[in-house]
Design a protein around this motif. Sequence first.
Motif, mmCIF file in Angstrom:
data_model
loop_
_atom_site.group_PDB
_atom_site.id
_atom_site.type_symbol
_atom_site.label_atom_id
_atom_site.label_comp_id
_atom_site.label_asym_id
_atom_site.label_seq_id
_atom_site.Cartn_x
_atom_site.Cartn_y
_atom_site.Cartn_z
ATOM 1 N N MET A 83 40.109 3.341 -49.579
ATOM 2 C CA MET A 83 40.657 3.088 -48.248
ATOM 3 C C MET A 83 41.958 2.298 -48.280
ATOM 4 N N ALA A 84 42.444 1.952 -49.469
ATOM 5 C CA ALA A 84 43.646 1.121 -49.580
ATOM 6 C C ALA A 84 44.881 1.779 -48.977
ATOM 7 N N TYR A 85 44.845 3.108 -48.834
ATOM 8 C CA TYR A 85 45.998 3.811 -48.268
ATOM 9 C C TYR A 85 46.355 3.293 -46.874
ATOM 10 N N ILE A 86 45.378 2.743 -46.148
ATOM 11 C CA ILE A 86 45.630 2.299 -44.777
ATOM 12 C C ILE A 86 46.663 1.179 -44.734
ATOM 13 N N ILE A 87 46.755 0.398 -45.817
ATOM 14 C CA ILE A 87 47.708 -0.710 -45.867
ATOM 15 C C ILE A 87 49.135 -0.191 -45.749
ATOM 16 N N ASP A 120 57.487 1.834 -59.856
ATOM 17 C CA ASP A 120 58.940 1.691 -59.802
ATOM 18 C C ASP A 120 59.373 0.436 -59.056
ATOM 19 N N ASP A 121 58.589 0.004 -58.084
ATOM 20 C CA ASP A 121 58.944 -1.173 -57.288
ATOM 21 C C ASP A 121 58.291 -2.447 -57.804
ATOM 22 N N GLY A 122 57.748 -2.389 -59.020
ATOM 23 C CA GLY A 122 57.102 -3.562 -59.587
ATOM 24 C C GLY A 122 55.634 -3.625 -59.209
ATOM 25 N N ILE A 123 55.050 -4.776 -59.449
ATOM 26 C CA ILE A 123 53.618 -4.976 -59.204
ATOM 27 C C ILE A 123 53.377 -5.918 -58.029
ATOM 28 N N THR A 124 54.170 -6.977 -57.943
ATOM 29 C CA THR A 124 53.937 -7.988 -56.911
ATOM 30 C C THR A 124 55.144 -8.103 -55.983
ATOM 31 N N SER A 125 54.917 -8.768 -54.839
ATOM 32 C CA SER A 125 55.993 -9.043 -53.889
ATOM 33 C C SER A 125 55.566 -10.189 -52.982
ATOM 34 N N ALA A 126 56.535 -10.860 -52.385
ATOM 35 C CA ALA A 126 56.231 -11.964 -51.465
ATOM 36 C C ALA A 126 55.700 -11.396 -50.153
ATOM 37 N N PRO A 127 54.637 -11.979 -49.596
ATOM 38 C CA PRO A 127 54.063 -11.444 -48.344
ATOM 39 C C PRO A 127 54.932 -11.791 -47.141
ATOM 40 N N PRO A 128 54.997 -10.902 -46.141
ATOM 41 C CA PRO A 128 55.738 -11.209 -44.910
ATOM 42 C C PRO A 128 54.967 -12.207 -44.056
ATOM 43 N N SER A 129 55.662 -12.861 -43.139
ATOM 44 C CA SER A 129 55.018 -13.834 -42.251
ATOM 45 C C SER A 129 54.454 -13.132 -41.024
ATOM 46 N N PRO A 130 53.216 -13.466 -40.644
ATOM 47 C CA PRO A 130 52.619 -12.822 -39.459
ATOM 48 C C PRO A 130 53.180 -13.365 -38.162
ATOM 49 N N ILE A 190 38.283 -9.647 -50.334
ATOM 50 C CA ILE A 190 39.093 -10.356 -51.332
ATOM 51 C C ILE A 190 40.227 -9.465 -51.838
ATOM 52 N N LEU A 191 39.919 -8.206 -52.067
ATOM 53 C CA LEU A 191 40.940 -7.273 -52.556
ATOM 54 C C LEU A 191 42.019 -7.038 -51.491
ATOM 55 N N PHE A 192 41.635 -7.019 -50.215
ATOM 56 C CA PHE A 192 42.634 -6.908 -49.148
ATOM 57 C C PHE A 192 43.565 -8.113 -49.152
ATOM 58 N N PHE A 248 49.844 -9.758 -51.920
ATOM 59 C CA PHE A 248 50.758 -10.139 -52.998
ATOM 60 C C PHE A 248 51.036 -8.987 -53.970
ATOM 61 N N PHE A 249 50.228 -7.932 -53.896
ATOM 62 C CA PHE A 249 50.382 -6.805 -54.821
ATOM 63 C C PHE A 249 50.668 -5.508 -54.069
#
Length: 433
Positions: free
Chosen positions: A25-29, A211-221, A325-327, A332-333
């Motif tokens: 179900m991760a595609y929903i992200i 191609d875009d790496g593994i991690t990234s900084a999360p946006p602010s809600p 937890i995975l969500f 970050f990933f």
Amino acid sequence: MFNLQANNTTIKTEILAGFTTFLTMAYIIVVNPIILSDAGVPFEHVFIATIIASVIGTLWMALFANYPIAVAPGMGLNAYFAYSVVGANDQIGYEIAFGAVFVSGIIFIILSLTPFREKLIEAIPANLKHGITAGIGLFIAFIGLRMSGLIVAHPENLVALGDLQSPPVVLTLVGLGITIVLMALNINSALFLGMITTGIIAFFTGQLRFDDGITSAPPSPEWFIFGSPLQAFVDVVQYGLYAVVFSFLIVTIFDTTGTMIGVAEQAGLIKNNKMPRVRQALLSDAVAKTVGSIFGTSPTSAYVESTAGVAAGGRTGLTTVTVSILFVLAIFFSPAVNAVSGLPAITSPVLIIVGSLMIGVVADINWKEFDEAFPAFLIILSMPLTSSIATGIAFGFISYPLIKLVKGKGKEVHPLVYIFGVLFLFQLVFLPH
């Protein structure tokens, strides 16, 4: 806390089941922000709102209901939000539409706090429940076939066999073959191991790239995109969004109810036509829907992909704690999650196999009695063909009381089935869906 022993499961099984559910179900992200961005909502806002709503709904399901059923923004509902509510009316911006979602969420919570939804689940005839489970099985199997490219659109026959020489289809068939072998050998965590193996093959064949790496900084809600709770109710009245609120309400009620019935029946959690702790389970979706609208996402629903985790052995809330937890980690990933969820060949074999496991309940349908069999058949047929769990249930609720009345068995039908049969007929004929 999760009664693992009583549910005949283990910590390892539950955690692996959680990974299985999440991966399917991760595609929903990624997909949810893409769809809602067509309504003008900033991608980053929907991304973080999708995760917040999913974590809250899924954690509630885990801690208060102890069910292996994940909750997240629903596919179909997001398209209705973007194209039928916002896109079809120049006066309705996404801020006002989120207010309508909030209002329907508040009504949803009130209904879930009453015995109403519990009574509704008990009122659904057993044969219709079996039809819902089987219909969901065909639906998710069809999703797996379509997403992988094994089945493609056809101008005359609607669907046709895809290109069996294309790399994604070949990878899907290889993954399906590996997973079938693991299942046939009764290897523990066969579904999860099948996905991992398929992912490794995809990486070494160049189909899975980061191609875009593994991690990234999360946006602010952002909070209260629609202004305030009071403003949400004012906007519904001012813009006459009663039909929109009703559509959000009735579709989410039956999407979630139908999915919960299907998943719970597959897991063996329904006893004597009753679902234990059903009020807490139903509240999870109502709360997630309301909170999700505050942060900026379309209505949530219990996720049919939870059946993958159940097939992997998940029986308790520990499965959904793992999903939650995975969500959170996905914040970050996101590049890695995007890469994996963008390759359906990894998850499609699981959906196809789970569909085959769920369709087995058709043996429990009373096929000898036409008034019981035909409404169940309509549900099974229409869910995959309309790509909507709620529409499939609608056909069942409309046809069941009608046939019973014709047969002179109208008194056997629960009054709630009559009421929702009329409401569904009205919704299908007069409201967008």
